[in-house]
Design an enzyme around this catalytic site. Structure first.
Site, PDB file in Angstrom:
ATOM      1  N   ARG A 120     -18.192  -9.046 -17.107  1.00 25.17           N
ATOM      2  CA  ARG A 120     -18.338 -10.441 -17.544  1.00 25.17           C
ATOM      3  C   ARG A 120     -19.644 -11.058 -17.054  1.00 25.17           C
ATOM      4  O   ARG A 120     -20.227 -11.909 -17.727  1.00 25.17           O
ATOM      5  CB  ARG A 120     -17.150 -11.265 -17.072  1.00 25.17           C
ATOM      6  CG  ARG A 120     -15.832 -10.775 -17.651  1.00 25.17           C
ATOM      7  CD  ARG A 120     -14.702 -11.748 -17.458  1.00 25.17           C
ATOM      8  NE  ARG A 120     -13.468 -11.213 -18.014  1.00 25.17           N
ATOM      9  CZ  ARG A 120     -13.163 -11.189 -19.298  1.00 25.17           C
ATOM     10  NH1 ARG A 120     -14.024 -11.672 -20.179  1.00 25.17           N
ATOM     11  NH2 ARG A 120     -12.008 -10.670 -19.714  1.00 25.17           N
ATOM     12  N   LYS A 127     -13.727  -3.271   2.987  1.00 19.58           N
ATOM     13  CA  LYS A 127     -14.556  -2.069   2.822  1.00 19.58           C
ATOM     14  C   LYS A 127     -16.016  -2.296   3.195  1.00 19.58           C
ATOM     15  O   LYS A 127     -16.670  -1.394   3.720  1.00 19.58           O
ATOM     16  CB  LYS A 127     -14.440  -1.542   1.399  1.00 19.58           C
ATOM     17  CG  LYS A 127     -13.060  -0.985   1.068  1.00 19.58           C
ATOM     18  CD  LYS A 127     -13.016  -0.372  -0.310  1.00 19.58           C
ATOM     19  CE  LYS A 127     -11.646   0.218  -0.615  1.00 19.58           C
ATOM     20  NZ  LYS A 127     -11.587   0.874  -1.940  1.00 19.58           N
ATOM     21  N   ASP A 187     -13.289   7.332  -1.694  1.00 20.89           N
ATOM     22  CA  ASP A 187     -12.915   6.904  -3.042  1.00 20.89           C
ATOM     23  C   ASP A 187     -13.637   7.736  -4.100  1.00 20.89           C
ATOM     24  O   ASP A 187     -13.091   8.015  -5.164  1.00 20.89           O
ATOM     25  CB  ASP A 187     -13.259   5.425  -3.257  1.00 20.89           C
ATOM     26  CG  ASP A 187     -12.270   4.485  -2.581  1.00 20.89           C
ATOM     27  OD1 ASP A 187     -11.118   4.894  -2.368  1.00 20.89           O
ATOM     28  OD2 ASP A 187     -12.663   3.346  -2.281  1.00 20.89           O
ATOM     29  N   ASN A 234     -14.158   3.222   2.970  1.00 21.85           N
ATOM     30  CA  ASN A 234     -12.697   3.108   2.963  1.00 21.85           C
ATOM     31  C   ASN A 234     -12.068   3.932   4.078  1.00 21.85           C
ATOM     32  O   ASN A 234     -10.852   4.066   4.137  1.00 21.85           O
ATOM     33  CB  ASN A 234     -12.131   3.541   1.605  1.00 21.85           C
ATOM     34  CG  ASN A 234     -12.171   5.047   1.409  1.00 21.85           C
ATOM     35  OD1 ASN A 234     -13.061   5.731   1.931  1.00 21.85           O
ATOM     36  ND2 ASN A 234     -11.221   5.585   0.650  1.00 21.85           N
ATOM     37  N   GLY A 267      -4.597   5.958 -12.046  1.00 21.35           N
ATOM     38  CA  GLY A 267      -5.110   5.750 -10.707  1.00 21.35           C
ATOM     39  C   GLY A 267      -4.371   6.490  -9.615  1.00 21.35           C
ATOM     40  O   GLY A 267      -4.892   6.633  -8.502  1.00 21.35           O
ATOM     41  N   GLY A 278     -17.249  -4.300  -9.772  1.00 19.27           N
ATOM     42  CA  GLY A 278     -16.845  -4.673  -8.422  1.00 19.27           C
ATOM     43  C   GLY A 278     -16.915  -3.509  -7.455  1.00 19.27           C
ATOM     44  O   GLY A 278     -17.673  -2.555  -7.632  1.00 19.27           O
ATOM     45  N   GLY A 279     -16.069  -3.572  -6.411  1.00 19.89           N
ATOM     46  CA  GLY A 279     -16.135  -2.582  -5.350  1.00 19.89           C
ATOM     47  C   GLY A 279     -15.880  -1.151  -5.796  1.00 19.89           C
ATOM     48  O   GLY A 279     -16.528  -0.218  -5.308  1.00 19.89           O
ATOM     49  N   SER A 334       0.826  -1.200   0.000  1.00 21.29           N
ATOM     50  CA  SER A 334       0.000   0.000   0.000  1.00 21.29           C
ATOM     51  C   SER A 334       0.865   1.257   0.000  1.00 21.29           C
ATOM     52  O   SER A 334       1.859   1.353   0.725  1.00 21.29           O
ATOM     53  CB  SER A 334      -0.913   0.018   1.220  1.00 21.29           C
ATOM     54  OG  SER A 334      -1.566   1.272   1.329  1.00 21.29           O
ATOM     55  N   THR A 373      -8.718  -0.763   2.824  1.00 17.82           N
ATOM     56  CA  THR A 373      -8.708  -1.255   1.453  1.00 17.82           C
ATOM     57  C   THR A 373      -9.292  -2.668   1.455  1.00 17.82           C
ATOM     58  O   THR A 373      -9.689  -3.189   2.494  1.00 17.82           O
ATOM     59  CB  THR A 373      -7.279  -1.207   0.865  1.00 17.82           C
ATOM     60  OG1 THR A 373      -7.329  -1.515  -0.525  1.00 17.82           O
ATOM     61  CG2 THR A 373      -6.350  -2.177   1.573  1.00 17.82           C
TER      62      THR A 373
END
Length: 269
Positions: free
Chosen positions: A151, A65, A101, A86, A235, A128-129, A14, A61
């Site tokens: 997917r 979460k 986030d 978070n 990011g 996802g998250g 991290s 993280t």
């Protein structure tokens, strides 16, 4: 000594300590330290509840979460709406959950989108998250049409967010005509590892692109989008910007943003 820490598993890589400790130094907070603590989803309630009074807050993280939101004594409206947290901050009432986030994604969109452009159509890769704060940020930005490429069909998990912002939202897979979809978009946000979409890169890079991945950099998607003449953001922008509000909630003082981001960029370079 006052402390904060990042909780996650694995957590040894991290970069949050770089951001927060640079902030402490720049702000003259010599009695503050920021640490990494390995923590699974199951361990989070025990670790946080047993933390002594020197711990003023925790960044969280994956995979913790969702557990962080469930554990907290109170939560901000955006954390409840997003459905995960978070950030855990010690207050006089216990632990408050927040999700910063979404601020990180907002900052990335600010750098990505020209001020003269009013975006209305967005493509979100992944469900996802990180997709949850991404939808929040896109809704705040005024996006009206959203296509989620994933997917599997996870619309049920995201439906409350979509409905809150009144988004015209469609869900599709990589088997559909995603090139046509991305060519009609004003912005693309990718929340998935590069390996998962590499076979589809040529079909995806047709609009300004924010990729939440920051290492390794640049990602194949960013390279393709840039080659097609579009703006790109990585990011690291999100990572830095989500930390500012955490810093302020933990310490109670304004975050030295420039110093924190410069420390991150120097490390990554």
């Amino acid at each position: 000594m006052k402390r904060a820490a990042i909780l996650g598993f694995p957590v040894e890589h991290s970069l949050s300590p770089i951001l927060h400790n640079a902030g402490y130094t720049a702000a003259g907070l010599d009695d503050w330290i920021y640490e990494r603590i390995p923590c699974t989803e199951k361990d989070l309630p025990r670790i946080v509840s047993q933390a002594d009074d020197s711990y003023r807050g925790f960044s969280v993280t994956m995979p913790g979460k969702f557990a962080a939101l469930q554990f907290a004594d109170e939560a901000t409206e955006r954390a409840r709406l997003i459905g995960s947290a978070n950030t855990l901050t010690r207050t006089e009432h216990g632990w408050r959950a927040d999700n910063t986030d979404c601020e990180g994604i907002q900052a990335a969109l600010d750098e990505l989108i020209d001020d003269t452009v009013l975006p209305t159509r967005a493509v979100l890769i992944g469900a996802g998250g990180t997709a949850r704060p991404a939808i929040w940020a896109l809704g705040q930005r005024g996006i009206t049409h959203l296509t989620v490429i994933n997917r599997s069909d996870r619309r049920a998990e995201l439906q409350s967010l979509v409905e809150h912002f009144g988004l015209d939202c469609g869900f599709t897979s990589f088997d559909d005509d995603i090139e046509q979809i991305t060519m009609a978009a004003d912005v693309i946000i990718s929340t998935v590892p590069s390996a998962g979409i590499e076979p589809h890169i040529a079909q995806l890079g047709h609009a300004p692109t924010f990729d939440v991945i920051y290492e390794p950099w640049p990602t194949p998607l960013v390279v393709r989008s840039a080659a097609n003449g579009h703006r790109t953001v990585g990011g690291h922008v999100m990572l830095a910007a989500q930390s500012y509000s955490q810093f302020e909630q933990f310490t109670g003082i304004y975050a030295p943003r420039d110093a924190m981001r410069q420390a991150l960029e120097a490390y990554l370079s």
